[in-house]
Design a protein around this motif. Structure first.
Motif, mmCIF file in Angstrom:
data_model
loop_
_atom_site.group_PDB
_atom_site.id
_atom_site.type_symbol
_atom_site.label_atom_id
_atom_site.label_comp_id
_atom_site.label_asym_id
_atom_site.label_seq_id
_atom_site.Cartn_x
_atom_site.Cartn_y
_atom_site.Cartn_z
ATOM 1 N N SER A 1 1.030 -1.393 0.011
ATOM 2 C CA SER A 1 0.043 0.118 -0.036
ATOM 3 C C SER A 1 0.876 1.356 0.068
ATOM 4 O O SER A 1 2.013 1.210 0.480
ATOM 5 N N ARG B 1 0.161 5.779 0.286
ATOM 6 C CA ARG B 1 -0.997 6.949 0.208
ATOM 7 C C ARG B 1 -0.127 8.196 -0.362
ATOM 8 O O ARG B 1 0.817 8.579 0.185
ATOM 9 N N SER C 1 -0.508 12.091 -1.410
ATOM 10 C CA SER C 1 -1.045 13.205 -1.004
ATOM 11 C C SER C 1 -0.907 14.360 -2.124
ATOM 12 O O SER C 1 -0.004 14.377 -2.786
ATOM 13 N N PHE D 1 -8.318 1.415 -4.505
ATOM 14 C CA PHE D 1 -7.993 2.693 -4.045
ATOM 15 C C PHE D 1 -9.264 3.751 -3.348
ATOM 16 O O PHE D 1 -9.927 3.270 -3.761
ATOM 17 N N THR D 2 -8.786 4.464 -2.630
ATOM 18 C CA THR D 2 -9.839 5.475 -2.097
ATOM 19 C C THR D 2 -9.218 6.753 -2.169
ATOM 20 O O THR D 2 -8.210 7.301 -1.599
ATOM 21 N N TYR E 1 -6.193 12.956 -0.835
ATOM 22 C CA TYR E 1 -5.345 11.728 -0.485
ATOM 23 C C TYR E 1 -5.944 10.594 -1.554
ATOM 24 O O TYR E 1 -6.853 10.575 -1.832
ATOM 25 N N GLN F 1 -5.474 6.802 -1.028
ATOM 26 C CA GLN F 1 -5.067 5.566 -0.516
ATOM 27 C C GLN F 1 -5.135 4.381 -1.411
ATOM 28 O O GLN F 1 -5.998 4.141 -2.157
ATOM 29 N N ASN G 1 -4.217 0.626 -2.116
ATOM 30 C CA ASN G 1 -4.073 -0.760 -1.515
ATOM 31 C C ASN G 1 -3.881 -1.964 -2.519
ATOM 32 O O ASN G 1 -4.271 -1.739 -3.768
#
Length: 120
Positions: A17, A19, A21, A68-69, A80, A82, A84
């Motif tokens: 994962s 993240r 920004s 993804f989020t 962001y 995120q 995974n």
């Protein structure tokens, strides 16, 4: 003017994962939505996900749904991504881009990009 600065990219093994920004500054009140795009070597740029500046609406490309989020921190003016369950096909330079009220149909502001490399 809006300035966008991405961070968070790097090298990760498949299944891992990261993240990303995207910090926005300047005339942030004019932002309509922020999107993440990516471009792999030899491939066209593709939309990954987007979010309205209010945070109320999101969209995901089919190839990242469930992995993804995208989210937004109002206080930090930061979006962001995120990511995974990364796989080598996710390797690309990821850019965030903004649509503003001045040009609501065009992503006029772009960050410099951050490299994501997923090893198998």
């Amino acid at each position: 003017q809006v300035q966008l600065v991405e961070s968070g990219g790097g090298l990760v093994q498949a299944g891992g994962s990261l993240r990303l920004s995207c910090a926005a500054s300047g005339r942030t009140f004019s932002i309509g939505r922020i999107a993440w795009f990516r471009q792999a070597p030899g491939k066209e740029r593709e939309l990954v996900a987007r979010i309205t500046w209010s945070g109320r609406s999101t969209y995901y490309a089919e190839f990242v749904k469930g992995r993804f989020t995208i989210s937004r921190d109002n206080a930090k003016n930061t979006v962001y991504l995120q990511m995974n369950s990364l796989n080598p096909e996710d390797t690309a330079v990821y850019h965030c881009a903004a649509v503003t009220s001045a040009t609501p149909l065009r992503y006029d502001y772009w960050g410099q990009g951050t490299q994501v490399t997923v090893s198998s």
